[in-house]
Scaffold this motif. Structure first.
Motif, short mmCIF file in Angstrom:
data_model
loop_
_atom_site.label_atom_id
_atom_site.label_comp_id
_atom_site.label_asym_id
_atom_site.label_seq_id
_atom_site.Cartn_x
_atom_site.Cartn_y
_atom_site.Cartn_z
N LEU A 1 0.81 -1.21 0.00
CA LEU A 1 0.00 0.00 0.00
C LEU A 1 0.85 1.27 0.00
CD1 LEU A 1 -2.90 -0.95 2.46
CD2 LEU A 1 -2.88 -1.02 -0.04
N GLU A 2 1.94 1.27 0.76
CA GLU A 2 2.79 2.46 0.76
C GLU A 2 3.54 2.60 -0.55
OE1 GLU A 2 4.88 3.84 4.06
OE2 GLU A 2 3.50 3.01 5.54
N GLN B 68 -6.03 5.76 1.58
CA GLN B 68 -5.79 6.34 2.90
C GLN B 68 -6.52 5.56 3.97
OE1 GLN B 68 -6.51 10.61 3.09
NE2 GLN B 68 -5.71 10.88 1.02
N SER B 69 -7.77 5.18 3.68
CA SER B 69 -8.56 4.42 4.64
C SER B 69 -7.93 3.07 4.94
CB SER B 69 -9.98 4.24 4.11
OG SER B 69 -10.76 3.47 5.00
N MET B 70 -7.44 2.39 3.91
CA MET B 70 -6.80 1.09 4.11
C MET B 70 -5.51 1.22 4.93
SD MET B 70 -7.40 -1.03 0.57
CE MET B 70 -7.13 0.32 -0.59
N LEU B 71 -4.73 2.24 4.67
CA LEU B 71 -3.50 2.46 5.44
C LEU B 71 -3.83 2.82 6.89
CD1 LEU B 71 -1.34 4.36 2.82
CD2 LEU B 71 -0.71 2.23 3.96
N ARG B 72 -4.88 3.57 7.08
CA ARG B 72 -5.26 3.98 8.43
C ARG B 72 -5.66 2.76 9.27
NH1 ARG B 72 -9.11 7.28 7.05
NH2 ARG B 72 -7.59 8.86 6.41
N GLY B 73 -6.18 1.74 8.61
CA GLY B 73 -6.62 0.56 9.33
C GLY B 73 -5.50 -0.17 10.05
N SER B 74 -4.27 -0.05 9.56
CA SER B 74 -3.14 -0.73 10.21
C SER B 74 -2.21 0.25 10.93
CB SER B 74 -2.33 -1.51 9.16
OG SER B 74 -1.74 -0.63 8.21
N LEU B 75 -2.66 1.51 11.05
CA LEU B 75 -1.76 2.53 11.59
C LEU B 75 -1.38 2.28 13.04
CD1 LEU B 75 -0.23 5.18 11.17
CD2 LEU B 75 -2.33 6.40 11.79
#
Length: 271
Positions: A96-97, A151-158
């Motif tokens: 994702l990044e 952004q939402s997917m990355l936020r899920g593992s933040l």
């Protein structure tokens, strides 16, 4: 601990339960509270001079975002992700990044690039969580991609990602290298080179995985679990930690709030 040490100003529009949540979240993601460590409702309520109700509400919210586990008859404790959790999370963030960096190379606006450059900071000064640039870079990268779904997917593992970065494994060297790798990502974005940006972002996460997990997938530089995972209680220094949980309201106003005495059945007025 004296009354003056337990007193602190709080933002007028933030409830006491939210303040407790913010305070515990900061301690968890910075590694002050280790995974597996018990969180005693009575102790937290006593430290904040309130009843257990706002503490319980704060712990439930922390459970919802994956930082706390609440078990029947055992109470709350800091979540203890295992090595598979960490490995899977880093694999997802690598992809994702990498995508975020690729999109940022094409879509980043001048303000996004300025924010990313500010986040890189000075690699020689990188040190643990004291350098906010190292904490915010990954969020700034996600924003620069201008893709809400990503952004939402990355936020899920933040939250797990932030916990992993607190593993005590030669922080100074690891953070210094991270800053250098961040700089490489930004340089590729500035050059509008999607391939180089994606490669640099993926390389950064892969390096993190190598530093944290050995060839056999086990933690190589330390443990997320504290030395006394079943120890009750949380250490607070309200005087020292007050600034970390304060945020100003829109007009900058602050007001002092004291909670009700523990066990009196009365919640703090801010609730």
């Amino acid at each position: 601990m004296t009354d003056s040490e337990l007193s602190f100003d709080v933002p007028a529009l933030v409830s006491l339960s939210r303040q407790i949540e913010m305070h515990l979240e900061r301690l968890i993601v910075q590694g002050a509270l280790k995974s597996g460590q018990r969180l005693s409702e009575p102790d937290i309520a006593k430290r904040f001079r309130t009843s257990r109700s706002p503490v319980r509400e704060a712990l439930r919210r922390l459970e919802q975002v994956g930082l706390v586990v609440i078990e029947p008859r055992r109470g709350a404790s800091v979540k203890a992700p295992n090595e598979r959790d960490i490995s899977d999370m880093l694999a997802i963030r690598e992809a994702l990044e990498g995508m975020a960096a690729r999109l940022a190379a094409a879509r980043a606006e001048p303000d996004d690039i300025a924010r990313l450059e500010a986040c890189v900071g000075d690699p020689s000064g990188a040190d643990d969580q004291s350098n906010p640039a190292l904490v915010d870079f990954h969020e700034a990268l996600a924003q620069a991609a201008h893709n809400p779904a990503l952004q939402s997917m990355l936020r899920g593992s933040l939250n797990l990602f932030r916990m992993v970065r607190a593993i005590p494994a030669d922080h100074h060297a690891r953070k210094a290298r991270a800053a250098e790798e961040h700089a490489a990502v930004v340089a590729a974005i500035v050059a509008r080179d999607p391939d180089a940006a994606e490669a640099a972002a993926r390389r950064h996460i892969l390096t993190m995985r190598t530093q944290l997990l050995g060839a056999d997938g086990s933690l190589s530089g330390g443990s997320l679990v504290g030395d006394e995972p079943t120890a009750a209680g949380v250490v607070f220094d309200a005087a020292a930690d007050a600034d970390a949980i304060l945020t100003r309201t829109a007009n900058g106003a602050r007001r002092p709030v004291r909670g009700g005495a523990p066990g009196n059945g009365r919640d703090d007025p801010a609730e």
